[in-house]
Design a protein around this motif. Structure first.
Motif, PDB file in Angstrom:
ATOM      1  N   SER A 132       0.887  -1.317  -0.061  1.00  0.00           N
ATOM      2  CA  SER A 132      -0.152   0.175  -0.090  1.00  0.00           C
ATOM      3  C   SER A 132       1.061   1.231  -0.126  1.00  0.00           C
ATOM      4  O   SER A 132       0.559   2.226  -0.915  1.00  0.00           O
ATOM      5  CB  SER A 132      -0.983   0.055   1.183  1.00  0.00           C
ATOM      6  OG  SER A 132      -2.005  -1.046   0.960  1.00  0.00           O
ATOM      7  N   ASP A 185      -5.803  -0.919  -4.926  1.00  0.00           N
ATOM      8  CA  ASP A 185      -5.168  -1.285  -3.673  1.00  0.00           C
ATOM      9  C   ASP A 185      -6.011  -2.266  -2.964  1.00  0.00           C
ATOM     10  O   ASP A 185      -7.044  -1.870  -2.536  1.00  0.00           O
ATOM     11  CB  ASP A 185      -5.075  -0.102  -2.641  1.00  0.00           C
ATOM     12  CG  ASP A 185      -4.168  -0.583  -1.413  1.00  0.00           C
ATOM     13  OD1 ASP A 185      -3.815  -1.810  -1.568  1.00  0.00           O
ATOM     14  OD2 ASP A 185      -3.767   0.298  -0.473  1.00  0.00           O
ATOM     15  N   GLU A 186      -5.756  -3.583  -3.293  1.00  0.00           N
ATOM     16  CA  GLU A 186      -6.613  -4.688  -2.745  1.00  0.00           C
ATOM     17  C   GLU A 186      -8.196  -4.595  -3.113  1.00  0.00           C
ATOM     18  O   GLU A 186      -8.826  -4.968  -2.025  1.00  0.00           O
ATOM     19  CB  GLU A 186      -6.402  -4.877  -1.122  1.00  0.00           C
ATOM     20  CG  GLU A 186      -4.851  -4.868  -0.378  1.00  0.00           C
ATOM     21  CD  GLU A 186      -4.306  -6.258  -0.613  1.00  0.00           C
ATOM     22  OE1 GLU A 186      -5.222  -7.478  -1.071  1.00  0.00           O
ATOM     23  OE2 GLU A 186      -3.385  -6.442   0.009  1.00  0.00           O
TER      24      GLU A 186
HETATM   25 MG   LIG Z   1      -2.239  -2.721   2.228  1.00  0.00          MG
END
Ligand SMILES: [Mg+2]
Ligand SMILES: Nc1ncnc2c1ncn2[C@@H]1O[C@H](COP(=O)(O)OP(=O)(O)O)[C@@H](O)[C@H]1O
Lengths: 217, 335
Positions: free
Chosen positions: B48, B168-169
């Motif tokens: 991240s 992000d994910e």
């Molecule tokens: Mg992360």
């Protein structure tokens, strides 16, 4: 109860309403921006600024920690300066407003603090400026919570307005004091107290309903 | 091909209350135009942090991040906001404004770039159509499923015609089936709009399904980078091996035996492949490692198996698995 007292109570309700309405309005006009500044300048927020946050935070904390009755007395010269007199309904609006501003500011700050930081991140990643993010993402998202806090604040102002009766502020508080306390007319005392309670409950109920209605989660 | 992002010797050190933590250590890599670039690593590896340096949500401590040759650190606040209009991002938690309807959420990105109201509405409608949510335009996000929320976020992100989409994910909160659908949508958009996509994930299957290249991040370091099929079939670094062979595999019975990796990406029905293989073909395989989980009755994960020796039998087994919808790739276990 004589007709005279009944009339006094009716105009007392009206005065209380007027004081609460205007003091709430003015305290939000100042307290809301202060709350936004407190929120956005605090650590890790969009407009982080330790100096501004410290100064405003200190002023808010000091005013908030003064008992309202003391504030009433302290503000007499200021009130006279602003409205030309220090007693009466209009005059009472001044200390009520000043007393409510820090409470409103902290309430607004805590409502904004509840907003999911992810939303702010999303706005920032879209290229929104800090001000834009506050106006179009954070405040809309916090609206239900702001309304709920609003109801609590208005009810607090209403309670304070009864205290303003002590220094000649008018309204139900003044009536309760004059007839209920000094002249010891219990029926007048209980009537005014009941009316005050009903007004507080109405405000709370309205606030809760508005908040629920706007809450989309 | 142009480089969309170029990272040179990027370090990121967080400082909190006198404590320091270096989350990125000397990361250099490039993301090319039009590709789907995966970044994979364990939780806490720094993924991240890395992706957030790409739109300067996070400032780097040293090194440079350039976007189409422009050093992001050199941009003034206003210029940075301008650049961010070309770099959209979606998140694990969707991050929609709950107090606004679906279409209002999609319009937000357009409003930020100053699109006039009428155009905004039209464009938002088109975007909702692309993500298949037209009939939800006036609902509030709370009424949507996770997959639908992510579709709204994708519509919001892409409405402004960005050059890159950072994820992000983005599928980590979704079940395997919905993950598959979202990934298909991203792949489609990548192909149709020539959109460059950077995907952060901790799930192998995500990378395997749609990424062209992958970077493996391990404890803040770039452990390995390359074409997905190369990295996954013949991992070089320790971190990559750990991802590809999650549990210590048994040694193959024969050092020259052929080893393959089967990946269940959740789209297969719940079929006992191995016993079916034995029953239907009489072939026997040796399971060296298996890391599968069942989510809602759907197999999900991977298995490392050693195939029978005769070439003909190997092909039969591989064909059998492929026919069942599994992805099969050869791997080398060196070490
Ligand atoms: Mg992360
Ligand atoms: N704001 C922060 N302050 C201090 N440490 C942080 C901060 N953000 C992330 N970290 C640390 O940096 C490391 C990498 O975090 P992150 O990039 O979120 O990992 P990942 O996305 O790969 O799970 C973690 O150890 C995390 O605790």
């Amino acid at each position: 109860m004589s007709d005279y007292i009944k009339d006094a109570i009716i105009s007392g309700v009206w005065e209380t309403f007027v004081m609460t309405f205007f003091a709430s309005l003015f305290s939000y006009l100042v307290g809301m921006p202060l709350g936004v500044i407190l929120y956005s300048t605090s650590r890790g927020r969009l407009l982080e600024n330790r100096g501004v946050n410290f100064v405003i935070g200190a002023i808010v904390n000091i005013t908030r920690s003064l008992p309202f009755l003391i504030l009433l007395v302290l503000l007499i010269p200021f009130t006279r300066f602003v409205v030309g007199q220090s007693i009466g309904t209009t005059a009472a609006i001044v200390p009520l407003t000043i007393g409510a501003i820090p409470i409103v500011a902290r309430m607004v700050e805590s409502s904004l603090n509840e907003v999911n930081p992810g939303i702010i991140e999303a706005a920032t990643s879209m290229g929104a400026s800090p001000i834009y993010t506050i106006l179009h993402f954070i405040i809309p998202e916090a609206t239900p919570s702001l309304l709920q806090g609003g109801a609590i604040n208005v009810a607090t102002v209403l309670g304070y307005s009864a205290m303003a009766g002590v220094i000649g502020g008018g309204g139900l508080g003044a009536i309760a004091l004059q007839y209920g306390y000094y002249r010891y007319q219990k029926d007048v005392l209980w009537t005014t107290v009941t009316l005050l309670i009903i007004m507080v409950m109405l405000i709370q109920e309205l606030g809760i309903r508005l908040s629920k209605k706007t809450r989309k989660t | 091909m142009d480089n969309v992002f170029e990272l040179q010797n990027v370090y990121k050190t967080y400082k909190n209350d006198g404590k320091e933590f270096t989350a990125l250590k000397d990361v250099s890599l490039t993301v090319k135009e039009g590709e789907i670039f995966g970044i994979i690593g364990m939780s806490g590896a720094g993924k991240s942090t890395l992706v957030r340096t790409l739109n300067r949500l996070e400032e780097v401590s040293s090194g440079t991040v350039s976007f189409y040759g422009k050093d992001l650190a050199s941009l003034k606040a206003r210029e940075l906001r301008e650049v961010r209009h070309s770099i959209s991002m979606i998140f694990q938690g969707f991050n929609l404004v709950n107090q606004r309807t679906v279409i209002q959420n999609v319009e937000q990105s357009l409003r930020i770039i100053g699109t006039p109201r009428a155009v905004r509405r039209e464009k938002a409608k088109q975007m909702l159509e692309i993500v298949g949510l037209s009939e939800k335009a006036n609902e509030y996000p709370a009424r949507l499923s996770g997959g639908q929320k992510q579709r709204v976020a994708i519509a919001r992100a892409l409405a402004v015609d960005p050059k890159v989409l950072l994820c992000d994910e983005a599928t980590s909160a979704l079940d395997p089936k919905i993950t598959g659908e979202i990934l298909d949508l991203l792949k489609k958009i990548n192909e149709e709009r020539k959109l460059t996509i950077v995907i952060i994930t901790h799930e192998m299957s995500v990378v395997e399904k749609i990424c062209d290249r992958v970077a493996i991040i391990d404890d803040g370091n770039l452990a390995e980078i390359g074409e997905v099929k190369d990295v996954f079939s013949n991992p070089q670094s320790k971190a990559a091996k750990k991802l590809v062979f999650p549990s210590n595999p048994f040694d193959p019975s024969d050092v020259n035996g052929q080893i393959v990796r089967l990946v269940f990406d959740g789209t297969q029905s719940n079929v006992p492949f191995i016993s079916n293989l034995v029953e239907q073909t009489g072939l026997k395989v040796n399971i060296l490692s298996a890391n599968t989980k069942s989510v809602g009755g759907i197999g999900y994960g991977q298995m490392i198996i050693e195939l029978p020796k005769p070439a003909k039998d190997r092909q039969t087994a591989i064909d059998f698995f492929k026919a069942g919808g599994l992805s099969v790739s050869e791997v080398t276990v060196n070490e």
